[in-house]
Write a protein that holds these residues in place. Structure first.
Motif, PDB file in Angstrom:
ATOM      1  N   GLY A 126       0.840  -1.195   0.000  1.00  0.00           N
ATOM      2  CA  GLY A 126       0.000   0.000   0.000  1.00  0.00           C
ATOM      3  C   GLY A 126       0.872   1.240   0.000  1.00  0.00           C
ATOM      4  O   GLY A 126       1.812   1.350   0.778  1.00  0.00           O
ATOM      5  N   GLY A 127       0.591   2.157  -0.905  1.00  0.00           N
ATOM      6  CA  GLY A 127       1.351   3.399  -0.974  1.00  0.00           C
ATOM      7  C   GLY A 127       2.543   3.344  -1.909  1.00  0.00           C
ATOM      8  O   GLY A 127       3.087   4.384  -2.262  1.00  0.00           O
ATOM      9  N   ALA A 128       2.946   2.134  -2.349  1.00  0.00           N
ATOM     10  CA  ALA A 128       4.094   2.042  -3.275  1.00  0.00           C
ATOM     11  C   ALA A 128       3.607   2.203  -4.715  1.00  0.00           C
ATOM     12  O   ALA A 128       3.940   1.438  -5.610  1.00  0.00           O
TER      13      ALA A 128
ATOM     14  N   ILE B  65       3.056  10.034  -5.168  1.00  0.00           N
ATOM     15  CA  ILE B  65       3.621   9.003  -4.289  1.00  0.00           C
ATOM     16  C   ILE B  65       2.607   7.870  -4.141  1.00  0.00           C
ATOM     17  O   ILE B  65       2.944   6.702  -4.244  1.00  0.00           O
ATOM     18  N   CYS B  66       1.366   8.238  -3.879  1.00  0.00           N
ATOM     19  CA  CYS B  66       0.296   7.245  -3.775  1.00  0.00           C
ATOM     20  C   CYS B  66      -0.842   7.657  -4.699  1.00  0.00           C
ATOM     21  O   CYS B  66      -1.090   8.857  -4.861  1.00  0.00           O
ATOM     22  N   GLN B  67      -1.542   6.660  -5.273  1.00  0.00           N
ATOM     23  CA  GLN B  67      -2.660   6.999  -6.180  1.00  0.00           C
ATOM     24  C   GLN B  67      -3.778   7.700  -5.429  1.00  0.00           C
ATOM     25  O   GLN B  67      -4.509   8.487  -6.019  1.00  0.00           O
ATOM     26  N   GLY B 149      -7.451   5.501   3.337  1.00  0.00           N
ATOM     27  CA  GLY B 149      -7.156   4.189   3.910  1.00  0.00           C
ATOM     28  C   GLY B 149      -6.822   4.334   5.380  1.00  0.00           C
ATOM     29  O   GLY B 149      -7.269   3.558   6.227  1.00  0.00           O
ATOM     30  N   SER B 150      -6.044   5.373   5.695  1.00  0.00           N
ATOM     31  CA  SER B 150      -5.675   5.602   7.088  1.00  0.00           C
ATOM     32  C   SER B 150      -6.722   6.460   7.813  1.00  0.00           C
ATOM     33  O   SER B 150      -6.979   6.255   8.998  1.00  0.00           O
ATOM     34  N   GLU B 151      -7.339   7.401   7.084  1.00  0.00           N
ATOM     35  CA  GLU B 151      -8.383   8.228   7.722  1.00  0.00           C
ATOM     36  C   GLU B 151      -9.509   7.332   8.271  1.00  0.00           C
ATOM     37  O   GLU B 151     -10.016   7.568   9.365  1.00  0.00           O
ATOM     38  N   PRO B 183      -4.290   0.731   7.316  1.00  0.00           N
ATOM     39  CA  PRO B 183      -3.855   2.118   7.054  1.00  0.00           C
ATOM     40  C   PRO B 183      -2.453   2.220   6.459  1.00  0.00           C
ATOM     41  O   PRO B 183      -1.865   3.298   6.501  1.00  0.00           O
ATOM     42  N   CYS B 184      -1.917   1.144   5.880  1.00  0.00           N
ATOM     43  CA  CYS B 184      -0.585   1.146   5.284  1.00  0.00           C
ATOM     44  C   CYS B 184       0.512   1.492   6.295  1.00  0.00           C
ATOM     45  O   CYS B 184       1.186   2.525   6.179  1.00  0.00           O
ATOM     46  N   PRO B 185       0.711   0.641   7.305  1.00  0.00           N
ATOM     47  CA  PRO B 185       1.831   0.875   8.211  1.00  0.00           C
ATOM     48  C   PRO B 185       3.173   0.718   7.491  1.00  0.00           C
ATOM     49  O   PRO B 185       3.234  -0.040   6.516  1.00  0.00           O
ATOM     50  N   CYS B 270      -2.101   8.421  10.124  1.00  0.00           N
ATOM     51  CA  CYS B 270      -1.599   8.851   8.824  1.00  0.00           C
ATOM     52  C   CYS B 270      -0.620   7.793   8.320  1.00  0.00           C
ATOM     53  O   CYS B 270       0.226   7.320   9.062  1.00  0.00           O
ATOM     54  N   CYS B 271      -0.760   7.434   7.055  1.00  0.00           N
ATOM     55  CA  CYS B 271       0.086   6.392   6.471  1.00  0.00           C
ATOM     56  C   CYS B 271       1.504   6.917   6.222  1.00  0.00           C
ATOM     57  O   CYS B 271       1.783   8.101   6.386  1.00  0.00           O
ATOM     58  N   HIS B 272       2.381   6.020   5.740  1.00  0.00           N
ATOM     59  CA  HIS B 272       3.762   6.434   5.419  1.00  0.00           C
ATOM     60  C   HIS B 272       3.802   7.404   4.246  1.00  0.00           C
ATOM     61  O   HIS B 272       4.796   8.098   4.063  1.00  0.00           O
ATOM     62  N   ALA B 274       2.925  10.292   3.976  1.00  0.00           N
ATOM     63  CA  ALA B 274       2.501  11.397   4.843  1.00  0.00           C
ATOM     64  C   ALA B 274       2.748  12.714   4.116  1.00  0.00           C
ATOM     65  O   ALA B 274       3.832  13.262   4.187  1.00  0.00           O
ATOM     66  N   ARG B 275       1.727  13.168   3.391  1.00  0.00           N
ATOM     67  CA  ARG B 275       1.931  14.316   2.510  1.00  0.00           C
ATOM     68  C   ARG B 275       1.429  15.595   3.153  1.00  0.00           C
ATOM     69  O   ARG B 275       0.235  15.773   3.363  1.00  0.00           O
ATOM     70  N   HIS B 276       2.373  16.458   3.488  1.00  0.00           N
ATOM     71  CA  HIS B 276       2.013  17.760   4.024  1.00  0.00           C
ATOM     72  C   HIS B 276       3.155  18.721   3.766  1.00  0.00           C
ATOM     73  O   HIS B 276       4.307  18.312   3.585  1.00  0.00           O
TER      74      HIS B 276
HETATM   75  S1  SF4 Z   1      -3.494   4.698   3.344  1.00  0.00           S
HETATM   76 FE1  SF4 Z   1      -2.016   6.170   2.495  1.00  0.00          FE
HETATM   77  S2  SF4 Z   1      -0.421   4.940   1.503  1.00  0.00           S
HETATM   78 FE2  SF4 Z   1      -2.205   3.626   1.859  1.00  0.00          FE
HETATM   79  S3  SF4 Z   1      -3.358   3.707  -0.064  1.00  0.00           S
HETATM   80 FE3  SF4 Z   1      -4.231   5.259   1.291  1.00  0.00          FE
HETATM   81  S4  SF4 Z   1      -3.131   7.163   0.858  1.00  0.00           S
HETATM   82 FE4  SF4 Z   1      -1.962   5.485  -0.042  1.00  0.00          FE
END
Ligand code: SF4
Lengths: 186, 281
Positions: A126-128, B65-67, B149-151, B183-185, B270-272, B274-276
């Motif tokens: 996830g996220g890659a 970075i993430c879709q 996903g993390s929210e 949440p994509c740890p 917040c996932c890895h 982490a966009r801010h």
């Molecule tokens: S939780 Fe974050 S890294 Fe995972 S899919 Fe959603 S935005 Fe991307």
């Protein structure tokens, strides 16, 4: 870690040979679908109507890609969280769906249906999403274009990196993996 | 009194969302690379390698970075000696979000109505705006692009004062355990403790956007942050949720005075990805 290179489509024997924790790569043709497309597919199944894409033998990737920038076949395209598809998935597996690619937990009902029909659940990181997009060599919308990123696409993938999260016998890496590193109880 | 034209706000917001969608913060990248050195799980190390390589590709190719390029959440501190000329402040922000998502090849993920129809707004607006009026003649903007996903794994609970520190810890561990791999740890955990129902949630969101080398200035809270991080990582969830010792990179707490009868606790995960990003105009 040994990596198993798999060509798609997968037959039942290939799926039954996979075990949770196996590192794999996928090469061949897959379809995409997320919440809204699943809802439509299951409505058709419930009414006994033909599907826009036959599911027998297919691999579905839970993804809503970002728009492709110039020079790219597809935008960033990592997995979305799979549990949102769980209420629909057993009906798709009954149609012959062979493999799913996503991230995150699955319900008991999904795992039971995977055992019954001989299906496998792969995980992508996830996220890659930019990294994964490099293994997607072409993309075409094949159903529900009105859904935008949620439309059903057909991707040709080449050496797509994945891991077996849940195998066709119900063994689950999300249960066995964390147990090895757990140091406390709640 | 200082005059700032609204178009400068639009442009700043657009740049913040575009850049942060492509380029991860140095702090997060360094934390992932450091975790790679200590993570004992082979699958976990492979996940961290892919995350690190993904950051590199996204920055080099200027792709997301993430879709899931998220829902835009903007924290604004507007100096009370600033006069904004041109379109209204909020419209200037929404236009910046629109520009970033339409021109930057970012996914549009917002639906106009949460329950009925769920039709996509096609430009990722509206953004959620939290504005405060502060002393001075500057505007400080912090843009957060929040993946869901993390929210979706975040939580808020109104604890009783009697539950205290143990209650806070139990609530956090339950929330992270339940979230598992979803949440994509590795994740970054923002906690808001105290305040009111809604301010606890806003503090938690704000906390996810603090730099990773920032710790709570209050020693008791800093010790709590460190202890909670250890407890979370002892759960064994690991990178990608397939087992390991790197479940979270940081626990940030923002605390605030609260009512004699209450102990609100909000947890924003917040996932890895982490966009801010922050800018001062
Ligand atoms: S939780 Fe974050 S890294 Fe995972 S899919 Fe959603 S935005 Fe991307």
């Amino acid at each position: 870690m040994k990596t198993v290179h798999l060509n798609l489509p997968l037959d039942e024997a290939a799926v039954r040979s996979l075990r949770a924790g196996d590192t794999v790569t996928l090469t061949g043709s897959i379809i995409t679908g997320r919440d809204a497309a699943h809802k439509r597919l299951v409505e058709l199944i419930d009414r006994d109507e033909p599907l826009p894409v036959p599911l027998a033998g297919e691999t579905i990737y839970y993804v809503g890609p970002a728009p492709a920038s110039p020079g790219h076949a597809v935008g960033s395209a990592g997995p979305t969280t799979s549990y949102r598809m769980d209420s629909y998935t057993p009906k798709l597996l009954a149609q012959g769906l062979r493999a799913m690619i996503g991230k995150g937990l699955r319900s008991r009902e999904v795992i039971e249906a995977m055992k019954t029909y001989g299906a496998v659940y792969f995980g992508a990181v996830g996220g890659a999403a930019a990294l994964i997009a490099r293994s997607i060599v072409s993309s075409e919308v094949i159903a529900y274009p009105d859904l935008g990123p949620e439309a059903i696409h057909r991707f040709q993938v080449k050496v797509f990196p994945a891991i077996v999260l849940i195998d066709s016998f119900g063994s689950n890496l999300y249960e066995t993996g964390p147990k090895l590193y757990r140091k406390s109880d709640l | 009194m200082r005059t700032i034209h609204a178009s400068r706000i639009t442009q700043a917001v657009s740049e913040l969302y575009t850049e942060s969608s492509y380029v991860i913060g140095d702090d997060v990248r360094a934390a992932i690379d450091a975790a790679r050195e200590t993570e004992p799980s082979p699958a976990g190390r492979s996940t961290l390698d892919q995350i690190s390589e993904n950051y590199r590709i996204a920055a080099a190719e200027r792709v997301a970075i993430c879709q899931d390029t998220g829902m835009a959440v903007l924290f604004a501190e507007v100096g009370q000696d600033v006069h904004i000329e041109g379109p209204a402040f909020e419209e200037a922000v929404q236009q910046g979000v629109r520009d970033a998502y339409l021109n930057g090849y970012l996914r549009k993920s917002i639906v106009a109505d949460p329950l009925f129809g769920r039709v996509n707004t096609k430009d990722n607006t509206p953004a959620v705006i939290h504005a405060r009026i502060v002393p001075g003649d500057r505007i400080r903007l912090t843009a957060v692009a929040k993946g869901f996903g993390s929210e979706n794994m975040s939580a808020l609970r109104m604890l009783t004062p009697a539950e205290g520190v143990q209650g806070v810890k139990r609530f956090l561990l339950e929330t992270v355990e339940k979230a598992g791999p979803n949440p994509c740890p590795p994740v970054i955990i923002g906690m808001g403790i105290g305040g009111s129902f809604e301010s606890a949630a806003m503090m938690a969101k704000r906390a996810t956007a603090l730099p990773l080398d920032h710790s709570n200035p209050n020693p008791q809270y800093k010790a709590l942050e460190d202890g909670l991080l250890r407890a979370v990582n002892d759960l064994g969830i690991g990178p990608g949720g397939t087992g390991g010792v790197t479940t979270a990179l940081k626990v940030h707490i923002i605390q605030a005075p609260t009512h004699i009868a209450g102990l609100p606790v909000a947890i924003n995960i917040c996932c890895h990805a982490a966009r801010h990003a922050t800018v001062t105009i």
